[in-house]
Design a protein around this motif. Structure first.
Motif, mmCIF file in Angstrom:
data_model
loop_
_atom_site.group_PDB
_atom_site.id
_atom_site.type_symbol
_atom_site.label_atom_id
_atom_site.label_comp_id
_atom_site.label_asym_id
_atom_site.label_seq_id
_atom_site.Cartn_x
_atom_site.Cartn_y
_atom_site.Cartn_z
ATOM 1 N N ASP A 265 45.211 39.774 26.694
ATOM 2 C CA ASP A 265 46.168 40.885 26.875
ATOM 3 C C ASP A 265 45.732 42.125 26.098
ATOM 4 N N PRO A 266 44.566 42.675 26.408
ATOM 5 C CA PRO A 266 44.047 43.790 25.606
ATOM 6 C C PRO A 266 44.919 45.032 25.689
ATOM 7 N N ILE A 267 44.933 45.783 24.599
ATOM 8 C CA ILE A 267 45.589 47.088 24.588
ATOM 9 C C ILE A 267 44.836 48.040 25.513
ATOM 10 N N LEU A 268 43.506 47.900 25.510
ATOM 11 C CA LEU A 268 42.636 48.803 26.263
ATOM 12 C C LEU A 268 41.598 48.009 27.027
ATOM 13 N N LEU A 269 41.483 48.282 28.309
ATOM 14 C CA LEU A 269 40.452 47.674 29.152
ATOM 15 C C LEU A 269 39.393 48.733 29.442
ATOM 16 N N LEU A 270 38.158 48.458 29.024
ATOM 17 C CA LEU A 270 37.037 49.380 29.217
ATOM 18 C C LEU A 270 36.100 48.830 30.278
ATOM 19 N N THR B 41 37.018 41.029 15.164
ATOM 20 C CA THR B 41 38.271 40.350 15.497
ATOM 21 C C THR B 41 39.186 41.293 16.264
ATOM 22 N N PHE B 42 39.290 42.535 15.798
ATOM 23 C CA PHE B 42 40.089 43.549 16.486
ATOM 24 C C PHE B 42 39.591 43.723 17.921
ATOM 25 N N ARG B 43 38.278 43.795 18.074
ATOM 26 C CA ARG B 43 37.674 43.976 19.399
ATOM 27 C C ARG B 43 38.052 42.822 20.327
ATOM 28 N N ASN B 44 37.926 41.613 19.840
ATOM 29 C CA ASN B 44 38.197 40.445 20.676
ATOM 30 C C ASN B 44 39.667 40.371 21.085
ATOM 31 N N LEU B 45 40.548 40.733 20.164
ATOM 32 C CA LEU B 45 41.977 40.595 20.417
ATOM 33 C C LEU B 45 42.558 41.751 21.230
ATOM 34 N N HIS B 46 42.020 42.956 21.072
ATOM 35 C CA HIS B 46 42.703 44.130 21.592
ATOM 36 C C HIS B 46 41.940 44.932 22.636
ATOM 37 N N ILE B 47 40.660 44.629 22.848
ATOM 38 C CA ILE B 47 39.854 45.401 23.788
ATOM 39 C C ILE B 47 39.194 44.461 24.792
ATOM 40 N N LYS C 57 50.299 46.696 34.001
ATOM 41 C CA LYS C 57 50.512 47.914 33.206
ATOM 42 C C LYS C 57 49.412 48.104 32.164
ATOM 43 N N SER C 58 48.206 47.661 32.512
ATOM 44 C CA SER C 58 47.071 47.755 31.599
ATOM 45 C C SER C 58 46.611 49.201 31.458
ATOM 46 N N THR C 59 46.173 49.560 30.255
ATOM 47 C CA THR C 59 45.555 50.863 30.008
ATOM 48 C C THR C 59 44.068 50.711 30.283
ATOM 49 N N VAL C 60 43.550 51.485 31.209
ATOM 50 C CA VAL C 60 42.185 51.288 31.690
ATOM 51 C C VAL C 60 41.389 52.580 31.587
ATOM 52 N N LEU C 61 40.184 52.484 31.029
ATOM 53 C CA LEU C 61 39.243 53.597 31.015
ATOM 54 C C LEU C 61 37.961 53.126 31.691
ATOM 55 N N VAL C 62 37.570 53.830 32.752
ATOM 56 C CA VAL C 62 36.416 53.441 33.558
ATOM 57 C C VAL C 62 35.355 54.527 33.515
ATOM 58 N N VAL C 63 34.162 54.182 33.067
ATOM 59 C CA VAL C 63 33.006 55.067 33.188
ATOM 60 C C VAL C 63 32.354 54.783 34.537
ATOM 61 N N THR C 64 32.224 55.800 35.363
ATOM 62 C CA THR C 64 31.678 55.567 36.701
ATOM 63 C C THR C 64 30.911 56.780 37.219
ATOM 64 N N HIS C 65 29.868 56.492 37.999
ATOM 65 C CA HIS C 65 29.154 57.532 38.735
ATOM 66 C C HIS C 65 29.700 57.650 40.162
ATOM 67 N N ASN C 66 30.580 56.713 40.536
ATOM 68 C CA ASN C 66 31.091 56.681 41.899
ATOM 69 C C ASN C 66 32.158 57.765 42.069
ATOM 70 N N LYS C 67 31.800 58.840 42.736
ATOM 71 C CA LYS C 67 32.691 60.001 42.848
ATOM 72 C C LYS C 67 33.956 59.663 43.618
ATOM 73 N N GLU C 68 33.818 58.823 44.650
ATOM 74 C CA GLU C 68 34.988 58.465 45.460
ATOM 75 C C GLU C 68 35.990 57.660 44.630
ATOM 76 N N PHE C 69 35.479 56.708 43.842
ATOM 77 C CA PHE C 69 36.338 55.903 42.981
ATOM 78 C C PHE C 69 37.020 56.789 41.942
#
Length: 228
Positions: free
Chosen positions: A161-166, A81-87, A194-206
């Motif tokens: 409206d997630p607290i954290l966007l992964l 439930t936490f995952r669905n509401l906040h992430i 104003k979203s908090t975003v964490l992106v895992v990426t191999h794209n060096k330019e991004f």
């Protein structure tokens, strides 16, 4: 304000008679509204970190706090439930449901959360417009390009409206033109919502274009750099 706090995070797996330390004691904080890239070679611990932050996996030791709350102190049902509401999640493979159109796919997490269908529908329309798909909301995934499908996935990730966007390699399956559009979209979302975003990426330019980069190696933080 702190959106995410990671303290001495460790994750170990039993591999035969040995132990693999996917994360070996990782600590950092992410402030609300930050957008952060996590980079590193394969096997560095990037995906493990993302899965734990997304509560899809649990740590061996250490803890995470999302908006000051430790999701792993809850029972399994409460964690989901936490995952669905906040992430919010955006994966390399967009995981859209083929039997539902773009609008319905975007609405899904809101309906699962039990919100009013009318309000969820209205919000989904706004989000699809924000990602440039206002005229494609009745189209099914098979009728959308790869870039359009990923835009639907981004809209879906924001419905509660997630607290954290992964995001896990969100442009990994796209050509360079569509990948560039998706990269720009994440920045626009960060600025406008104003979203908090964490992106895992191999794209060096991004990664280089984002204001902060956390580099992992062998389950440890190699560097944590801010753009000047």
């Amino acid at each position: 304000m702190i959106a995410v706090q990671v303290e001495s995070l460790r994750k170990s797996y039993q591999v035969g008679e040995g132990v693999l330390n996917a994360l070996a004691g990782v600590s950092f904080k992410i402030h609300k509204g930050e957008v952060v890239a996590v980079v590193g070679e394969s096997g560095s611990g990037k995906s493990t970190l993302l899965h734990i932050l997304g509560t899809l996996d649990s740590p061996t030791s250490g803890k995470i706090l999302i908006d000051g709350k430790n999701p792993f102190e809850k029972k399994d049902k409460s964690v989901s439930t936490f995952r669905n509401l906040h992430i919010g999640f955006v994966f390399q493979h967009n995981n859209l449901l083929p039997e539902f159109n773009a609008l319905e796919n975007t609405m899904m997490p809101g309906l699962i959360a039990g919100f009013s269908e009318k309000k969820v529908r209205e919000k989904a329309k706004v989000l699809l417009d924000k990602v440039g798909l206002a005229k494609r909301e009745s189209h099914f995934p098979s009728q959308l390009s790869g870039g359009e499908q990923q835009r639907v996935a981004i809209a879906r990730s924001l419905i509660n409206d997630p607290i954290l966007l992964l995001a896990d390699e969100p442009s990994g399956n796209l050509d360079s033109k569509n990948a560039s559009h998706i990269h720009a979209l994440f920045k626009e979302i960060n600025l406008s919502l104003k979203s908090t975003v964490l992106v895992v990426t191999h794209n060096k330019e991004f990664a280089a274009s984002l204001p902060r980069r956390i580099s992992l190696r062998d389950g440890l933080i190699l560097s944590d750099e801010q753009s000047s």
